[in-house]
Every structure is written in C-alpha cells, then in structure tokens.
Design an enzyme around this catalytic site. Structure first.
Site, PDB file in Angstrom:
ATOM      1  N   ASP A 179       0.882  -1.129  -0.051  1.00  0.00           N
ATOM      2  CA  ASP A 179       0.016   0.236   0.284  1.00  0.00           C
ATOM      3  C   ASP A 179       1.241   1.328   0.491  1.00  0.00           C
ATOM      4  O   ASP A 179       1.503   1.057   0.857  1.00  0.00           O
ATOM      5  CB  ASP A 179      -0.602  -0.287   1.384  1.00  0.00           C
ATOM      6  CG  ASP A 179      -2.013   1.313   1.379  1.00  0.00           C
ATOM      7  OD1 ASP A 179      -1.068   1.988   0.669  1.00  0.00           O
ATOM      8  OD2 ASP A 179      -3.196   0.794   0.995  1.00  0.00           O
ATOM      9  N   HIS A 180       0.958   1.786  -1.338  1.00  0.00           N
ATOM     10  CA  HIS A 180       2.010   3.049  -1.193  1.00  0.00           C
ATOM     11  C   HIS A 180       1.544   3.623   0.088  1.00  0.00           C
ATOM     12  O   HIS A 180       2.957   4.640   0.191  1.00  0.00           O
ATOM     13  CB  HIS A 180       2.211   3.423  -2.654  1.00  0.00           C
ATOM     14  CG  HIS A 180       1.188   4.294  -2.671  1.00  0.00           C
ATOM     15  ND1 HIS A 180       0.031   3.902  -3.583  1.00  0.00           N
ATOM     16  CD2 HIS A 180       1.364   5.521  -3.215  1.00  0.00           C
ATOM     17  CE1 HIS A 180      -0.620   4.749  -3.821  1.00  0.00           C
ATOM     18  NE2 HIS A 180       0.452   5.954  -3.993  1.00  0.00           N
ATOM     19  N   HIS A 242      -5.370   2.787   1.379  1.00  0.00           N
ATOM     20  CA  HIS A 242      -4.902   4.206   1.605  1.00  0.00           C
ATOM     21  C   HIS A 242      -6.049   4.309   2.861  1.00  0.00           C
ATOM     22  O   HIS A 242      -5.337   4.971   3.749  1.00  0.00           O
ATOM     23  CB  HIS A 242      -4.975   4.505   0.566  1.00  0.00           C
ATOM     24  CG  HIS A 242      -3.917   4.125  -0.426  1.00  0.00           C
ATOM     25  ND1 HIS A 242      -3.433   3.025  -0.448  1.00  0.00           N
ATOM     26  CD2 HIS A 242      -4.812   4.556  -1.383  1.00  0.00           C
ATOM     27  CE1 HIS A 242      -2.884   2.903  -2.105  1.00  0.00           C
ATOM     28  NE2 HIS A 242      -4.014   3.691  -2.646  1.00  0.00           N
TER      29      HIS A 242
HETATM   30  C1  BG6 Z   1      -3.341   4.808  -6.618  1.00  0.00           C
HETATM   31  C2  BG6 Z   1      -4.970   5.036  -7.163  1.00  0.00           C
HETATM   32  O1  BG6 Z   1      -3.452   3.405  -5.356  1.00  0.00           O
HETATM   33  O2  BG6 Z   1      -3.060   6.152  -5.433  1.00  0.00           O
HETATM   34  C3  BG6 Z   1      -5.163   6.042  -7.808  1.00  0.00           C
HETATM   35  O3  BG6 Z   1      -5.136   3.506  -7.948  1.00  0.00           O
HETATM   36  C4  BG6 Z   1      -4.585   6.661  -7.551  1.00  0.00           C
HETATM   37  O4  BG6 Z   1      -6.728   5.822  -8.011  1.00  0.00           O
HETATM   38  C5  BG6 Z   1      -3.103   7.153  -6.427  1.00  0.00           C
HETATM   39  O5  BG6 Z   1      -5.266   8.283  -7.998  1.00  0.00           O
HETATM   40  C6  BG6 Z   1      -3.126   7.777  -5.216  1.00  0.00           C
HETATM   41  O6  BG6 Z   1      -1.591   7.998  -4.762  1.00  0.00           O
HETATM   42  P1  BG6 Z   1      -0.541   9.867  -4.758  1.00  0.00           P
HETATM   43  O7  BG6 Z   1       0.276   8.925  -4.110  1.00  0.00           O
HETATM   44  O8  BG6 Z   1      -0.776  10.383  -5.537  1.00  0.00           O
HETATM   45  O9  BG6 Z   1      -1.855  10.384  -3.654  1.00  0.00           O
END
Ligand code: BG6
Length: 493
Positions: A179-180, A242
C-alpha cells in the site's frame, strides 16, 4: 553507508507504466544509496518481445537525470537489467526464467536471494504464484520474497481466493502486500507524532477527541485508467486500502514495540473493532458521487460519464465520504469522517484531529484545538490553539503552530516506493499489509458495495468542487463540518 543487499529481482510487468514511473526510479534511488550495488540483477518480464538493449534504454530513460554523471550512473545501473519475454500461463517460460535467474545469481554472486515483484494485471497474480511453486523458482538458500501490488482482490471473497493461492507458495513472512501510502513520509511519522509526544499521547482518546477527519483529495480525473477504474471506483481504489490504513494509524493502540509483528497486531485489532455497518445503515453513513462537467480556469473539464472508456450510464463512484466509528475502548463514540475523490478542488492528503472544546470559568467554551497532519503535497503538521488577540487582553484568537519539512529536503528524501522496496530487501514487513488487515477492510467495504448495488441513485458534483452536498450534510447532522475547505483554508505547499 547503506548495507548492500544481494538479490535477483524478477519483475512481472516490466514493460508497464508503474515500472517506468515508480519502480525503476525507486530501484535507481537504492542503487545511488548503495543498497543495490554490484550484487543484483533485475529480470523484467512481459509479453512483448523486447531485447535486453531495448529494455535497458527504457530503464535508462525512466531514471536518467540531466547531468553527465547521472547519465553514466543510469547506464551502469541499467546494465544489471535483463529482459525475458514471458507468457504467464506457459510453464516452460518459468523454466527459462529460473535458468536465467540461476545464471545471473552466479554472475552477480546474489547468494540465492530472490525477490518476485507482481506489478501487472491482478488477474494473473494467482497463476504466477502457482507456477513459481510448480516450476520450483524459489531457492533453497537465501531469501525468497514476494511483493504484490494492489488491487489485492475485488471484494473479500476474491481477496481470500488470491491470498489462498499465494500462501500456497509463500508463507506470510515472505509476502509484502503493497500500500504505497504506508511508504509516505508523513504516514510513517504518525507513529512518532502519536507515541513520541507525551502531550499528544495523553489526549489521544475519546475523552479529548471530538472527531477525526481523513481527506485524500485528488484534482485529476480518471485519466487513462477508465478500464480499471470502471471495475473499481473510489471505495475500492482508495478507501479499502489507503484511507483504512491511515485510519488504523490514527486509532490503533500503542504497539508493544516498533516491530512488524507488534504493529500488525494493533492494526488488526483496530480493524476488528470497527463498527461494521449493516446494509440499512450504509445509506445514512456513506455518501458516493460522480463528477460532472465544469469549466476550471477557462478549461472545459469532461464529466466522468463522458471520459474515454466510461459507460454513459456508469454507476462507478468517483467520490466517497463516510462516517466510521469504532468499538475500541479508547475511541468508542468518536466519529471518524473520511472522504476521497477525483476531480476535487485540489490535490491534498490531510488528517485532522479536532479536540473537544472544554468549558472553563475564565473563557467559557473556547474554540476547538485542532491538529492537522499534512501528508501531501506539503509534509508536516500544525496545531491550532487559542491565543490572545494582539493588544486585546483576554480576547481569544486562533493561533497556529505550524511545521513543514523543507520542500527541497523532502524532495531528496526517498520516495514511497523506494522506502518500501528498501524495507523488502531488508526483510522488514512493518509497512506492508498483513492478510488479517485486508480481510477486515474488505469485509467492511463489502457491505457498502452490497448496499450501493441495490441503490440506483448516483449523486453528482461539479468537477473542481469538494464532492456532493450530501458529503457536507453527513457532518452537519452531527453539528460538525469538514475542517479543510479549500476555498477557506489555504495551505502552504
Ligand atoms: C492509487 C490509486 O492507489 O493511488 C489512484 O489507484 C490514485 O487512483 C493514487 O490516483 C493516489 O496516490 P498518490 O500517491 O498520488 O496520492
């Protein structure tokens, strides 16, 4: 100096967008820091028939900076990359991969360490995992680790089926579910903030906290991802993973130690303790919406249903707001308001904890103290307190104590993917999802999906706004409002 880690990394999805945008730069960052150095090789796989040279050019383009030095470094880095055209359903191709990995292990002295990275269409994850086992790609010496990208399933049943298939090959200690958001600086520093400050630690409970708000706002629309997004929607795309992970970090008990096991234990408990809605309760506690056309800064923005690849009658939500509660003894009764969406006013991830205003004999009921954590684009936190209005004795006025990481320093700190891959190379699972967490978050989300499937109404919001009116009403009902309203509170980036 970083400790060098040896490994042969096999990347399924080597030609993909994620690899080029995030993974190659992340691996390059680790190379520049010396975590990857002489003893690593990357095998990129995908269907297309590329040569090593062509692949290395792609990698170089993905990582090269402007300076001559960084171009030379990018070439040296890319020389560790090998391409293998691969059909994920063909057993013979895994034998080829296995032999290539063995050769590269010998060439680079990688010590039998293997990292498998699934960064491609999720419908192939299970097939790949089972072939890694049947064709015996895991080594007997060294480590074998699997990184698996989201989406991890589409609902609880499919997530469980996927989990069953990967755990037939890898045990839980070898699996790193990404989960980044857990790689982001401010998400990680929530632990430091909550448990490193006696001041906050003391008041972090239902006696002092009025509500918690989590906003993950995006200004972009669906972009070129309609094919995926139409099968997902904001609830699956952002909330199940997230938003839920941030929620756990904000409400979980203090872990017994800063170890993966201890953190996973308290997070799983936090998810267990969420009040799971019945379908009937969903309508009053969750709101969805879809963006419609608007003109922003003179530019005509298409509505969601007019985006390429989106059905004219699409029922996919591009916005979700919800009120979540927990039965955790420390937080029972504290509303946790969450919202996320595409085509909102601006990109910002921020978390706000509003403390209960306390009546006192000197000032009566004072304005609520609030703590806001800025996850992105700025990184820091601020505490809003009551101060005295300049020159006016005993007249209160809001005063803000604000901290922001220096943007230049924040930029040169490792990016989320780099931190996470570094953790995997070091065998640290803390910032990854344990299966228990995913099982619970899917169960929570499944009820909402089931309720929505029966409801044929789809509220809308004009692109560039903060979602449908119902998202405001959700809080107004409790006498609350969204703390961050971009037209009212401007933030320093
Ligand atoms: C991803 C989603 O997990 O997270 C995307 O699939 C979203 O739809 C993105 O745009 C948002 O990530 P960040 O790091 O740009 O907030």
């Amino acid at each position: 100096m970083a400790k060098e880690i040896a490994a042969v990394i096999t990347l399924f999805g080597g030609s993909g967008d994620l690899a080029q945008r995030k993974l190659y730069p992340a691996l390059f960052g680790l190379y520049q820091r010396g975590v990857l150095k002489d003893h690593f090789a990357v095998i990129g796989t995908a269907r297309r028939p590329w040569t090593d040279e062509y692949y290395r050019d792609i990698v170089k383009t993905a990582v090269a900076g402007d300076s001559i030095e960084s171009t030379a470094q990018a070439s040296a880095f890319a020389s560790h990359f090998y391409y293998q055209s691969h059909d994920v359903t063909d057993a013979a191709h895994y034998i080829t991969l296995k032999e290539l990995a063995a050769q590269l292990d010998e060439k680079y002295a990688a010590g039998g360490n293997r990292l498998f990275y699934m960064a491609m269409a999720p419908n192939f994850f299970a097939t790949i995992a089972s072939h890694l086992k049947s064709e015996a790609l895991l080594t007997a010496t060294g480590f074998n680790r699997l990184i698996i990208e989201k989406p991890f399933g589409h609902d609880y049943a499919s997530a469980k089926a996927l989990n069953d298939s990967i755990t037939a090959t890898f045990d839980e200690k070898q699996i790193y579910r990404i989960d980044h958001y857990l790689g982001k600086e401010m998400a990680q520093s929530l632990l430091a903030l909550r448990f490193g400050n006696p001041l906050l630690r003391t008041v972090w409970n239902k006696d002092y906290i009025q509500n918690i708000q989590i906003t993950l706002a995006e200004a972009v629309g669906v972009e070129e991802r309609a094919g995926y997004y139409e099968t997902s929607g904001a609830l699956r795309d952002m909330v199940q993973n997230h938003v839920m992970q941030l929620l756990a970090y904000l409400t979980m008990d203090e872990p017994a130690a800063l170890t993966a096991d201890a953190v996973h234990t308290v997070k799983a408990r936090a998810f267990d303790q969420l009040h799971r809605y019945t379908e009937a309760e969903v309508a009053t506690n969750f709101v969805r919406g879809q963006y419609t056309t608007a003109t922003i800064d003179g530019e005509a923005i298409r509505g969601y249903r007019d985006e390429d690849g989106v059905a004219q009658d699409s029922m996919t939500e591009t916005f979700v707001a919800g009120k979540i509660t927990t039965t955790a003894p420390n937080f029972a009764g504290v509303p946790i308001y969450v919202r996320t969406g595409k085509r909102l006013t601006r990109k910002s991830t921020q978390l706000t904890v509003t403390f209960k205003p306390q009546a006192n004999s000197l000032f009566g009921v004072t304005a609520a103290d609030t703590l806001t954590i800025y996850v992105e684009p700025s990184q820091g936190f601020s505490l809003q307190l009551n101060g005295q209005k300049l020159g006016q004795t005993n007249v209160l006025a809001p005063a803000e104590l604000a901290f922001r990481h220096d943007p230049a320093a924040a930029k040169s700190a490792p990016e989320a993917y780099e931190r996470l891959i570094n953790d995997v190379l070091h065998g640290d699972q803390t910032n990854f999802n344990h299966w228990n967490e995913l099982a619970q978050t899917w169960r929570f989300v499944d009820v909402i999906l089931a309720a929505w499937a029966k409801d044929k109404t789809m509220p809308t919001y004009a692109a560039g706004t903060m979602g449908p009116q119902a998202a405001k009403d959700l809080l107004a009902r409790d006498g609350a409002e969204w703390f961050w309203q971009p037209t009212r509170i401007q933030m320093a980036d």
